[in-house]
Every structure is written in structure tokens, then in C-alpha cells.
Design a protein around this motif. Structure first.
Motif, PDB file in Angstrom:
ATOM      1  N   LYS A  76      37.579  40.824  -9.642  1.00 50.10           N
ATOM      2  CA  LYS A  76      36.466  41.333 -10.265  1.00 50.10           C
ATOM      3  C   LYS A  76      35.397  41.100  -9.187  1.00 50.10           C
ATOM      4  CE  LYS A  76      33.192  41.507 -14.186  1.00 50.10           C
ATOM      5  NZ  LYS A  76      32.943  40.801 -15.353  1.00 50.10           N
ATOM      6  N   VAL A  77      34.783  42.067  -8.763  1.00 53.23           N
ATOM      7  CA  VAL A  77      33.736  42.126  -7.873  1.00 53.23           C
ATOM      8  C   VAL A  77      32.527  42.488  -8.246  1.00 53.23           C
ATOM      9  CG1 VAL A  77      32.925  42.352  -5.216  1.00 53.23           C
ATOM     10  CG2 VAL A  77      35.128  42.053  -5.632  1.00 53.23           C
ATOM     11  N   THR A  78      31.552  41.936  -8.510  1.00 48.13           N
ATOM     12  CA  THR A  78      30.283  42.340  -8.939  1.00 48.13           C
ATOM     13  C   THR A  78      28.929  41.948  -8.131  1.00 48.13           C
ATOM     14  OG1 THR A  78      29.985  40.557 -10.496  1.00 48.13           O
ATOM     15  CG2 THR A  78      30.901  42.430 -11.456  1.00 48.13           C
ATOM     16  N   GLY A  79      27.912  42.378  -8.162  1.00 43.65           N
ATOM     17  CA  GLY A  79      26.604  41.704  -7.601  1.00 43.65           C
ATOM     18  C   GLY A  79      26.329  42.570  -6.404  1.00 43.65           C
ATOM     19  N   SER A  80      25.491  42.279  -5.419  1.00 45.82           N
ATOM     20  CA  SER A  80      25.033  43.147  -4.597  1.00 45.82           C
ATOM     21  C   SER A  80      26.107  42.911  -3.348  1.00 45.82           C
ATOM     22  CB  SER A  80      23.465  42.533  -4.059  1.00 45.82           C
ATOM     23  OG  SER A  80      23.612  41.398  -3.287  1.00 45.82           O
ATOM     24  N   GLU A  81      25.680  43.739  -2.372  1.00 50.88           N
ATOM     25  CA  GLU A  81      26.645  43.675  -1.167  1.00 50.88           C
ATOM     26  C   GLU A  81      26.251  42.494  -0.487  1.00 50.88           C
ATOM     27  OE1 GLU A  81      27.002  46.363   2.834  1.00 50.88           O
ATOM     28  OE2 GLU A  81      26.951  47.281   1.028  1.00 50.88           O
ATOM     29  N   ASN A  82      25.008  41.974  -0.449  1.00 58.28           N
ATOM     30  CA  ASN A  82      24.778  40.810   0.237  1.00 58.28           C
ATOM     31  C   ASN A  82      24.960  39.569  -0.390  1.00 58.28           C
ATOM     32  OD1 ASN A  82      23.796  42.228   2.408  1.00 58.28           O
ATOM     33  ND2 ASN A  82      21.862  42.367   1.859  1.00 58.28           N
TER      34      ASN A  82
END
Length: 138
Positions: A76-82
Motif C-alpha cells: 500500500k503506497v500513500t503519501g506524496s511523491e517525495n
């Protein structure tokens, strides 16, 4: 005529008389607990500071480590691109949004992925790798 003064009480060398104190030997017993109390307080403060530093640096260091997923795992990938936040999930989990197709070791170059739609570079001390990802089909 004046009343005779009573003779002075004999001094016992084991219990010295403290001026102003009616009790022989009362000199050293009051000072010792005060010093012990101050020492305990100082040690308590030092221990609390050390624990706070360990918690601040140590726990953050452990919990901020990158996810070491293998090919075939879902994440599960969340958060901003950086600043992405990655969690390993079971592929049948509704929160999983990417499947790891390939892991490229010893690089931080997201262009090293030749498969998949997305790449996620992870670095932890000297350990660096790229996860090649594809969206989970639901």
C-alpha cells in the motif's frame, strides 16, 4: 546570692553535641538523607534525558526503515511523491494498491525498472533498492 550552674554534660566522642541541639549525635543524620535525595533527583533527571534521546532517535530510526518487499508481494503506497509511505499488505487485502514486479538492488535510480508502471526508490543507510510496481487489479 546566685544559684550554682549545673555542670556541663559530659561529651561522648561517639555522639558529638551539636550547638543548639538538645540531642547528642543529631548532627550527621539530617544531612545524609538530604544529600541522598538530591543525588536521586539528579540521577532521575539524567535517566529521563537519556531515555528521551534514545526514544527520539532510536524508535524513529527503526520505524522509518524502508519496506523490504519481494517480487510478488503487494504493498500500500500513500503519501506524496517525495515522501511516500509504504506498507506491505497481502495481495487479497483491499488496501493493497500495487504489486511488486521486480526489486532492483544497489541503486536509487527509478529508471532502472524495465517492467511495471511505477518505480519507488528506497534507501536506508547503505542499503538502497528500487521497487518496480504495477497497480493491483481489483
Amino acid at each position: 546570692m546566685s544559684a550554682p550552674t549545673p555542670p556541663a554534660a559530659p561529651q561522648d566522642p561517639q555522639f558529638p553535641q551539636v550547638p543548639g541541639s538538645p540531642i547528642p549525635g543529631a548532627a550527621s543524620t539530617a544531612a545524609a538523607p538530604a544529600k541522598e535525595g538530591k543525588l536521586k533527583k539528579v540521577l532521575s533527571v539524567v535517566v529521563l534525558i537519556v531515555v528521551a534521546v534514545v526514544v527520539k532517535l532510536g524508535i524513529g530510526y527503526v520505524f522509518d526503515s524502508p519496506v523490504r518487499a519481494a517480487a510478488g508481494d503487494c504493498v500500500k503506497v500513500t503519501g506524496s511523491e517525495n515522501n511516500p509511505d509504504v506498507e506491505t499488505k497481502g495481495c487479497d487485502n483491499k488496501d493493497a494498491n500495487y504489486k511488486v514486479l521486480k526489486v532492483v538492488e544497489n541503486t536509487f535510480d527509478v529508471n532502472s525498472c524495465t517492467v511495471g508502471e511505477a518505480a519507488l526508490a528506497q534507501e536506508w543507510d547503505d542499503d538502497k533498492f528500487v521497487l518496480c510496481l504495477d497497480p493491483v487489479k481489483k
